[in-house]
Write an enzyme that holds these catalytic residues in place. Structure first.
Site, mmCIF file in Angstrom:
data_model
loop_
_atom_site.group_PDB
_atom_site.id
_atom_site.type_symbol
_atom_site.label_atom_id
_atom_site.label_comp_id
_atom_site.label_asym_id
_atom_site.label_seq_id
_atom_site.Cartn_x
_atom_site.Cartn_y
_atom_site.Cartn_z
ATOM 1 N N GLU A 83 0.893 -1.167 0.000
ATOM 2 C CA GLU A 83 0.000 0.000 0.000
ATOM 3 C C GLU A 83 0.918 1.200 0.000
ATOM 4 O O GLU A 83 1.765 1.358 0.875
ATOM 5 C CB GLU A 83 -0.918 -0.031 1.225
ATOM 6 C CG GLU A 83 -2.015 1.023 1.183
ATOM 7 C CD GLU A 83 -1.643 2.257 1.973
ATOM 8 O OE1 GLU A 83 -1.396 3.308 1.329
ATOM 9 O OE2 GLU A 83 -1.588 2.188 3.202
ATOM 10 N N CYS A 127 -1.661 8.509 4.101
ATOM 11 C CA CYS A 127 -1.720 8.235 2.665
ATOM 12 C C CYS A 127 -3.120 8.479 2.129
ATOM 13 O O CYS A 127 -3.315 8.664 0.928
ATOM 14 C CB CYS A 127 -1.263 6.809 2.377
ATOM 15 S SG CYS A 127 -2.023 5.575 3.443
#
Length: 541
Positions: A293, A327
């Site tokens: 990720e 993020c």
């Protein structure tokens, strides 16, 4: 020997404590923070049953007070990485053969320990070393990690229970073996829960792990190791090493027993690691699992029907909680011209009301960014906007690293939808807004889809259901986590499994069974009760 099929405790999300003035949890947490602030520790590497100390020590300091030393970390090299691999592989057979319910019990105990005696310590460590305010630490270090442990145990039991059908005269079975080798967990600074889960999820399935935490997260990583040990995790299952990236990569990715990478971090680093793995593919016993990720350029898109106060709140929370160092944080926004005036007034008012400073002062909404390197990178985008003809800063824009790495929440408005800070990941308290013609909804939706290489999170706000449906379909591939009438942050384990595609990762959805599937290698077993005794089939007669 197991003599039953066991139902695990039903997983429920850990309640978030409020830390109200005068509450027990507030008093306990701030006392623990003060204790840690006034104590120095020497964090070793954890390799097998050994704590490894070296002559190379690096200072650990709070980002909000970088001159203050709270400890040191011991750095090693190729030898320590090789030792960790040996320790992991020595532990592998016994750990892989442990019955799943006993592995589950270790992590369920870890969850209860974290919900109780370890809660204040891990939250305080996260506040101190990663500069998170009380609430951001609570929802991350405590609640999300507790949820990861409990829900992953539940998903693991579901995984093992899923079995194939059996025809007459046979019994078909499916077993989920751990990977044949070790998993390398490379973890970020910004979420303590992610750091622990990237180790714990593969380990829960019987894998052994080499863990390299980010340099700026080593302090709370120490507490995670202590939590694992208190829960009864055997030595060698998770080995924590602090080694430079180049040195650890040289050893890990050339070892025949490398079986998987569990990664959260930058897109560029992930791509480099993937290439490295590919270049060494013929050396491995099996094809390694690569789970990552990575970055995001997450959007907020408002329709002309959207409620201005809801849009403004989504921006203020989505862009600036934890200094935008998520993020998933909102980093670009598209606001229709008809509600822009009202949205603009509220977001300016919001940012002016934010208090900024140390996490110990609980009224501070904004704390420091993680490091000088991050500070310099983020401030360069602010400087770029200040010098650009097609952008204007309407809030914030100031920064100071004399005491801590403090950057004001900054709002840039641009007339160029492809402006630098509309395209690139800033990873800080900066959002860029493009005001579009309120009647050009479809063109703007298309613009959102085609602007970024990333596809992590995104949010649309609208009262018009046709507009919602249209954007949801067109933006199908623009975000792995898609939010309607909400900010693009705050995914909860078991509710919004997290991950993104395109340049944002492999979208294996932490917080769901999908991630656990990546850490097992299934084997089908067919047993025939009465085998055939001649080769001839009836059609031959």
């Amino acid at each position: 020997m197991s003599n039953g099929f066991y139902n695990v405790p039903i997983a429920v999300n850990e309640p978030v404590k409020e830390y109200a003035l005068g509450s027990h949890e507030r008093t306990e947490l701030l006392a623990e923070y003060k204790k840690m602030y006034n104590t120095t520790i020497d964090v070793p590497m954890y390799i097998g049953n050994k704590q490894v100390f070296t002559n190379e020590k690096r200072n650990l300091s709070p980002p909000h007070e970088h001159a203050h030393i709270i400890g040191t970390a011991n750095y090693g090299g190729e030898k320590e990485v090789n030792d960790a691999i040996d320790a992991a592989m020595s532990a592998r057979k016994k750990w892989a053969n442990m019955s799943w319910e006993n592995r589950a019990s270790i992590f369920l105990k870890a969850a209860d320990l974290l919900a109780g005696p370890f809660r204040a310590k891990l939250n305080a460590a996260t506040m101190l070393a990663q500069s998170k305010n009380v609430m951001q630490a609570e929802i991350d270090a405590a609640c999300e990690l507790i949820d990861f442990f409990r829900f992953n145990v539940q998903y693991m039991s579901q995984l093992y229970k899923e079995q194939p059908e059996s025809g007459t005269g046979m019994w078909n079975r499916l077993e989920h073996r751990p990977l044949e080798g070790f998993v390398f967990a490379l973890t970020p600074f910004n979420f303590t829960s992610i750091c622990a889960n990237l180790c714990a999820a593969p380990a829960m399935l019987g894998n052994v792990v080499i863990w390299k935490p980010a340099e700026t997260q080593i302090y709370s990583a120490q507490v995670i190791i202590e939590l694992f040990q208190a829960a009864g995790l055997p030595d060698g299952v998770i080995n924590m090493v602090t080694v430079r990236g180049k040195e650890i990569s040289k050893v890990i990715f050339e070892n025949k027993d490398f079986a998987g990478l569990h990664f959260t971090g930058s897109t560029q680093v992930f791509r480099t690691l993937w290439k490295n793995i590919g270049n060494n593919i013929e050396k491995y016993k099996s094809y390694p699992r690569i789970v990552g990720e990575t970055g995001g350029k997450d959007f907020i898109l408002a329709h002309k029907s959207a409620v201005a106060s809801e849009v403004a709140t989504a921006i203020s929370r989505g862009a600036f909680e934890y200094q935008g160092q998520k993020c998933s944080a909102a980093s670009r926004a598209y606001i229709p011209s008809n509600i822009w005036k009202a949205v603009r007034a509220q977001i300016i008012s919001d940012t002016k009301s934010f208090k900024m400073g140390t996490p110990e002062e609980t009224s501070n909404f904004i704390n420091a960014v993680i490091s000088e390197k991050a500070f310099d990178s983020i401030s360069s985008y602010i400087d770029y906007a200040k010098s650009s003809d097609d952008a204007k800063i309407i809030a914030g824009g100031n920064y100071d690293k004399s005491v801590g790495y403090f950057i004001e929440p900054t709002i840039i408005v641009t007339t160029n939808p492809k402006f630098k800070s509309m395209l690139e990941e800033v990873f800080g308290p900066v959002i860029t807004i493009y005001v579009y013609d309120a009647e050009k909804w479809e063109e703007t939706v298309d613009l959102v889809d085609k602007t970024s290489e990333y596809a992590l999170t995104g949010a649309i706000l609208s009262v018009d259901r046709y507009a919602i449906e249209y954007a949801t379909k067109v933006l199908e591939n623009a975000a792995g986590n898609f939010y309607i009438n909400d900010k693009p942050t705050g995914a909860v384990v078991g509710q919004q499994p997290f991950g993104g595609a395109r340049g944002s990762g492999t979208n294996d959805k932490a917080g769901s069974i999908l991630n656990l599937l990546r850490w097992v290698s299934p084997r089908t077993i067919k047993e025939t009760f009465v085998p055939a005794i001649e080769y001839k089939y009836p059609f031959l007669g």
